[in-house]
Design an enzyme around this catalytic site. Structure first.
Site, PDB file in Angstrom:
ATOM      1  N   SER A 128      -2.016 -12.583 -50.363  1.00 57.46           N
ATOM      2  CA  SER A 128      -1.759 -13.739 -49.499  1.00 57.46           C
ATOM      3  C   SER A 128      -0.262 -13.817 -49.294  1.00 57.46           C
ATOM      4  O   SER A 128       0.526 -13.280 -50.090  1.00 57.46           O
ATOM      5  CB  SER A 128      -2.261 -15.019 -50.179  1.00 57.46           C
ATOM      6  OG  SER A 128      -1.759 -16.177 -49.539  1.00 57.46           O
ATOM      7  N   TYR A 141      -2.406 -20.444 -57.620  1.00 57.87           N
ATOM      8  CA  TYR A 141      -2.719 -19.530 -56.515  1.00 57.87           C
ATOM      9  C   TYR A 141      -1.546 -18.593 -56.242  1.00 57.87           C
ATOM     10  O   TYR A 141      -1.715 -17.382 -56.094  1.00 57.87           O
ATOM     11  CB  TYR A 141      -3.064 -20.336 -55.264  1.00 57.87           C
ATOM     12  CG  TYR A 141      -3.658 -19.523 -54.138  1.00 57.87           C
ATOM     13  CD1 TYR A 141      -4.992 -19.122 -54.175  1.00 57.87           C
ATOM     14  CD2 TYR A 141      -2.913 -19.172 -53.024  1.00 57.87           C
ATOM     15  CE1 TYR A 141      -5.552 -18.385 -53.148  1.00 57.87           C
ATOM     16  CE2 TYR A 141      -3.457 -18.437 -51.982  1.00 57.87           C
ATOM     17  CZ  TYR A 141      -4.786 -18.045 -52.048  1.00 57.87           C
ATOM     18  OH  TYR A 141      -5.335 -17.303 -51.019  1.00 57.87           O
TER      19      TYR A 141
END
Length: 257
Positions: A128, A141
């Site tokens: 990501s 995350y």
């Protein structure tokens, strides 16, 4: 392998979102794709829970039986999560690490002996933009996606002598159903992320097309959309400006709580 040669590809998390778009894009190109997902669904060839060593062993056995080898391993499956420091529990940390990091590691470990034996292959790990830039409220995350980027780079160095490439994919927000999996106590963060995802004009198909181009170009880090490229460049080119943007986002998150 040139740009027109059909490849043997395994994709995880292929039932929806980016995984489904990648599977479709690869098949349009002419590749043979083994589409896997945690649950049985239309278009899924194999049920594969990426947290299960037994499931990965079964996937390896099916690849050996069907093709005798693998050209591209796409570790796409993952979940959304996060929360400000005091709102992200250790259970949340363990959950997201088990799936988003250890799921990738299991897949790479499972197929590395095959790839080394055939002295070819391409490992594609979907991380990501959060693996490259690290906004407030997303510590867990950010950490696991940064770990995926680091692990992928390590794979590239370690396996280069065997003719194996490794690429990390780092998109920004795009329209997907990833937030269906989101877990955590920070409801304000969840609302902010939902707004960013739903407000994006980038689709999973857009990302999939850019990822395919990055794979074929042999890019080690595939940053597939302009928003992600701009954010990453800002961090590299002007750290003070980058920090200002990140801290403004942190202040907004607190103000909305």
């Amino acid at each position: 392998m040139n740009a027109t040669t059909p490849r043997r590809v395994l994709v995880t998390g292929a039932a929806s979102g980016l995984g489904e778009a990648l599977t479709s894009t690869l098949r349009i190109r002419g590749d043979e794709v083994l589409a896997t997902d945690r649950v049985a669904a239309d278009g899924i060839d194999l049920v594969l829970d990426i947290t299960s060593g037994d499931d990965w062993t079964a996937a390896l056995g099916l690849v050996e039986e069907r093709w005798g080898g693998l050209d591209v391993l796409v570790n796409n499956a993952g979940v959304a999560g996060g929360g400000r420091i005091e709102l992200c529990s250790m259970d949340d940390w363990r959950w997201i690490t088990e799936i988003n990091l250890f799921g990738v590691v299991r897949g790479v470990q499972t197929f590395t002996p095959m790839l080394k034996a055939q002295r070819s292959g391409h490992i594609v790990n979907v991380a990501s933009l959060a693996g490259l830039v690290h906004p407030a409220g997303m510590g867990s995350y950010n950490a696991v996606k940064a770990a995926v980027v680091a692990f992928t780079e390590t794979c590239g160095h370690e396996l280069a002598a065997y003719g194996i490439r490794a690429s990390a994919v780092c998109p920004s927000y795009f329209r997907t159903n990833l937030l269906d999996s989101m877990q955590g106590q920070d409801e304000t963060l969840a609302r902010m992320i939902t707004e960013l995802v739903e407000g994006s004009d980038i689709t999973a198909d857009d990302i999939a097309s850019a990822v395919l181009a990055g794979i074929e170009a042999g890019e080690d880090v595939i940053v597939p959309d302009e928003a992600a490229r701009q954010a990453y460049f800002l961090k590299w080119a002007d750290r003070a400006a980058y920090d200002k943007v990140m801290r403004h986002q942190a202040a907004r998150l607190d103000a909305l709580s």
